[in-house]
Design a protein around this motif. Structure first.
Motif, mmCIF file in Angstrom:
data_model
loop_
_atom_site.group_PDB
_atom_site.id
_atom_site.type_symbol
_atom_site.label_atom_id
_atom_site.label_comp_id
_atom_site.label_asym_id
_atom_site.label_seq_id
_atom_site.Cartn_x
_atom_site.Cartn_y
_atom_site.Cartn_z
ATOM 1 N N PRO A 18 4.283 59.490 -21.426
ATOM 2 C CA PRO A 18 2.989 58.993 -21.899
ATOM 3 C C PRO A 18 1.941 60.106 -21.969
ATOM 4 O O PRO A 18 1.783 60.867 -21.010
ATOM 5 C CB PRO A 18 2.601 57.937 -20.848
ATOM 6 C CG PRO A 18 3.904 57.500 -20.266
ATOM 7 C CD PRO A 18 4.790 58.711 -20.271
ATOM 8 N N PHE A 19 1.281 60.184 -23.108
ATOM 9 C CA PHE A 19 0.221 61.184 -23.287
ATOM 10 C C PHE A 19 -1.108 60.550 -22.885
ATOM 11 O O PHE A 19 -1.539 59.562 -23.478
ATOM 12 C CB PHE A 19 0.166 61.664 -24.734
ATOM 13 C CG PHE A 19 -0.823 62.767 -24.954
ATOM 14 C CD1 PHE A 19 -0.533 64.060 -24.560
ATOM 15 C CD2 PHE A 19 -2.055 62.515 -25.546
ATOM 16 C CE1 PHE A 19 -1.447 65.095 -24.750
ATOM 17 C CE2 PHE A 19 -2.971 63.535 -25.742
ATOM 18 C CZ PHE A 19 -2.670 64.828 -25.343
ATOM 19 N N MET A 20 -1.768 61.120 -21.887
ATOM 20 C CA MET A 20 -2.943 60.496 -21.293
ATOM 21 C C MET A 20 -4.264 60.953 -21.904
ATOM 22 O O MET A 20 -5.252 60.219 -21.888
ATOM 23 C CB MET A 20 -2.975 60.778 -19.782
ATOM 24 C CG MET A 20 -1.690 60.419 -19.055
ATOM 25 S SD MET A 20 -1.233 58.691 -19.246
ATOM 26 C CE MET A 20 -2.563 57.915 -18.354
ATOM 27 N N GLY A 21 -4.304 62.191 -22.426
ATOM 28 C CA GLY A 21 -5.570 62.641 -22.984
ATOM 29 C C GLY A 21 -5.588 64.113 -23.303
ATOM 30 O O GLY A 21 -4.768 64.898 -22.813
ATOM 31 N N GLU A 22 -6.550 64.469 -24.150
ATOM 32 C CA GLU A 22 -6.752 65.839 -24.601
ATOM 33 C C GLU A 22 -8.174 66.240 -24.228
ATOM 34 O O GLU A 22 -9.135 65.584 -24.634
ATOM 35 C CB GLU A 22 -6.544 65.879 -26.118
ATOM 36 C CG GLU A 22 -6.519 67.252 -26.735
ATOM 37 C CD GLU A 22 -6.157 67.181 -28.212
ATOM 38 O OE1 GLU A 22 -6.386 68.172 -28.922
ATOM 39 O OE2 GLU A 22 -5.651 66.129 -28.653
ATOM 40 N N ILE A 23 -8.328 67.269 -23.421
ATOM 41 C CA ILE A 23 -9.645 67.675 -22.912
ATOM 42 C C ILE A 23 -10.085 68.952 -23.626
ATOM 43 O O ILE A 23 -9.383 69.970 -23.571
ATOM 44 C CB ILE A 23 -9.612 67.911 -21.386
ATOM 45 C CG1 ILE A 23 -8.939 66.734 -20.671
ATOM 46 C CG2 ILE A 23 -11.018 68.155 -20.857
ATOM 47 C CD1 ILE A 23 -9.632 65.406 -20.849
ATOM 48 N N PRO A 24 -11.250 68.929 -24.280
ATOM 49 C CA PRO A 24 -11.674 70.112 -25.035
ATOM 50 C C PRO A 24 -12.214 71.216 -24.146
ATOM 51 O O PRO A 24 -12.686 70.979 -23.035
ATOM 52 C CB PRO A 24 -12.774 69.558 -25.944
ATOM 53 C CG PRO A 24 -13.353 68.423 -25.156
ATOM 54 C CD PRO A 24 -12.190 67.811 -24.414
ATOM 55 N N MET A 25 -12.156 72.412 -24.683
ATOM 56 C CA MET A 25 -12.762 73.561 -24.021
ATOM 57 C C MET A 25 -14.258 73.521 -24.263
ATOM 58 O O MET A 25 -14.699 73.430 -25.403
ATOM 59 C CB MET A 25 -12.176 74.861 -24.578
ATOM 60 C CG MET A 25 -12.871 76.131 -24.085
ATOM 61 S SD MET A 25 -12.479 76.483 -22.365
ATOM 62 C CE MET A 25 -10.855 77.216 -22.553
ATOM 63 N N GLY A 26 -15.058 73.594 -23.192
ATOM 64 C CA GLY A 26 -16.509 73.594 -23.328
ATOM 65 C C GLY A 26 -17.069 75.000 -23.373
ATOM 66 O O GLY A 26 -16.424 75.964 -22.957
ATOM 67 N N GLY A 27 -18.269 75.125 -23.876
ATOM 68 C CA GLY A 27 -18.879 76.434 -24.056
ATOM 69 C C GLY A 27 -19.096 77.210 -22.779
ATOM 70 O O GLY A 27 -18.862 78.407 -22.717
ATOM 71 N N ASN A 28 -19.579 76.533 -21.716
ATOM 72 C CA ASN A 28 -19.917 77.249 -20.480
ATOM 73 C C ASN A 28 -19.166 76.708 -19.275
ATOM 74 O O ASN A 28 -19.593 76.887 -18.139
ATOM 75 C CB ASN A 28 -21.432 77.153 -20.212
ATOM 76 C CG ASN A 28 -22.246 77.863 -21.271
ATOM 77 O OD1 ASN A 28 -21.946 78.993 -21.632
ATOM 78 N ND2 ASN A 28 -23.252 77.180 -21.792
ATOM 79 N N THR A 29 -18.021 76.066 -19.499
ATOM 80 C CA THR A 29 -17.334 75.435 -18.378
ATOM 81 C C THR A 29 -16.782 76.443 -17.390
ATOM 82 O O THR A 29 -16.552 76.119 -16.230
ATOM 83 C CB THR A 29 -16.181 74.544 -18.880
ATOM 84 O OG1 THR A 29 -15.300 75.354 -19.671
ATOM 85 C CG2 THR A 29 -16.709 73.401 -19.712
ATOM 86 N N HIS A 30 -16.596 77.703 -17.836
ATOM 87 C CA HIS A 30 -16.028 78.682 -16.917
ATOM 88 C C HIS A 30 -17.037 79.100 -15.859
ATOM 89 O O HIS A 30 -16.683 79.734 -14.875
ATOM 90 C CB HIS A 30 -15.547 79.920 -17.697
ATOM 91 C CG HIS A 30 -16.635 80.640 -18.420
ATOM 92 N ND1 HIS A 30 -17.184 80.169 -19.592
ATOM 93 C CD2 HIS A 30 -17.296 81.795 -18.125
ATOM 94 C CE1 HIS A 30 -18.121 81.015 -20.005
ATOM 95 N NE2 HIS A 30 -18.216 81.994 -19.137
ATOM 96 N N ASN A 70 -7.312 55.497 -20.016
ATOM 97 C CA ASN A 70 -5.857 55.497 -20.186
ATOM 98 C C ASN A 70 -5.134 55.368 -18.850
ATOM 99 O O ASN A 70 -4.100 54.695 -18.750
ATOM 100 C CB ASN A 70 -5.418 56.769 -20.904
ATOM 101 C CG ASN A 70 -5.810 56.763 -22.368
ATOM 102 O OD1 ASN A 70 -6.075 55.701 -22.952
ATOM 103 N ND2 ASN A 70 -5.871 57.935 -22.973
ATOM 104 N N ILE A 71 -5.684 56.001 -17.823
ATOM 105 C CA ILE A 71 -5.094 55.875 -16.487
ATOM 106 C C ILE A 71 -5.164 54.431 -16.007
ATOM 107 O O ILE A 71 -4.214 53.908 -15.416
ATOM 108 C CB ILE A 71 -5.803 56.816 -15.497
ATOM 109 C CG1 ILE A 71 -5.456 58.274 -15.810
ATOM 110 C CG2 ILE A 71 -5.434 56.481 -14.047
ATOM 111 C CD1 ILE A 71 -6.275 59.276 -15.032
#
Length: 253
Positions: free
Chosen positions: A15-27, A51-52
């Protein structure tokens, strides 16, 4: 390399639960989700949370234990476990986030907590018997508590085999709606394979542009063997595309 959800489709039945995008300043910061925020990462985490909640975890009403792992270091397990825990806390659920990577203690460092705090290794070794003394409450986010890894022990796999891990898990089930276990990469050492006995759902994290598509064959074998009770995939750090965004309609935001 895996880049988007379409690179996973048809290659595994997990089961594919989700796709999380890369954010600009998340690092630069570990907690990126904000209450009532409508940015793409917050929306993706809400979708993941939804989904969980659709996964059938048996007759468990409270105290659902969800474990994060991956095949590689740097996939984003800690980042996702932290922000998903925050998302559930904002939704009014009582959440405990536990660092079971007792070899490194990544979670505490990520959140700028002292590595000298009593934690999981203290309890598993019998040096601490009061779980309440290990719990750290987030000062700004209601319903969110942490238990950090504690001092690095010489025998982490032996400690995790101990029945005290089961006792700690049982305690947390009785006091929280959701418990998130942040663990080590699967297959590098025995830890994740040992911890799985306590978990209701294992979320396997893949990282866009870094995880190899050939990993999906190994993951499918793990899934078909029933290595975990329940299993789901998350694709982390994808690049937001134009139009409908990640294919979930984020463009409407």
């Amino acid at each position: 390399k895996i880049r988007y959800h379409k690179d996973i489709e048809g290659r595994t039945t997990i089961p594919f639960m989700g796709e999380i995008p890369m954010g600009g300043n998340t690092h630069n910061r570990e907690i990126v989700i904000r209450e009532n925020s409508r940015d793409s990462i917050s929306e993706a985490l809400r979708m993941l949370r939804s989904n969980i909640d659709y996964i059938d975890m048996g007759n468990i009403e409270n105290g659902k234990v969800i474990m994060f792992t991956s095949f590689m270091s740097g996939a984003g397990k800690s980042f996702l476990s932290i922000n998903l825990a925050v998302s559930y806390a904002y939704a009014g659920k009582k959440v405990a986030l536990v660092d079971l990577d007792i070899r490194k203690g990544t979670l505490g460092r990520s959140l700028n907590y002292s590595s000298h705090m009593p934690g999981v290794s203290n309890y598993l070794s019998g040096k601490e018997n009061d779980i309440e003394k290990m719990i750290v409450t987030h000062q700004e986010i209601p319903n969110l508590d942490f238990i950090f890894s504690g001092p690095i022990p010489p025998n982490p796999a032996d400690l995790l085999t101990s029945k005290r891990l089961d006792e700690m898990t049982a305690y947390l089930r009785n006091h929280y709606d959701y418990i998130f276990f942040d663990t080590v990469p699967y297959g590098y050492v025995a830890d994740a394979d040992i911890i799985k006995r306590t978990s209701d759902l294992v979320l396997f994290v893949l990282r866009a542009k870094k995880s190899d598509r050939r990993m999906l064959t190994d993951l499918e074998k793990i899934y078909m063997r029933g290595t975990f009770k329940r299993m789901g995939l998350i694709l982390n750090a994808t690049v937001i595309r134009k139009g409908y965004g990640l294919g979930y309609g984020y463009g409407y935001g």
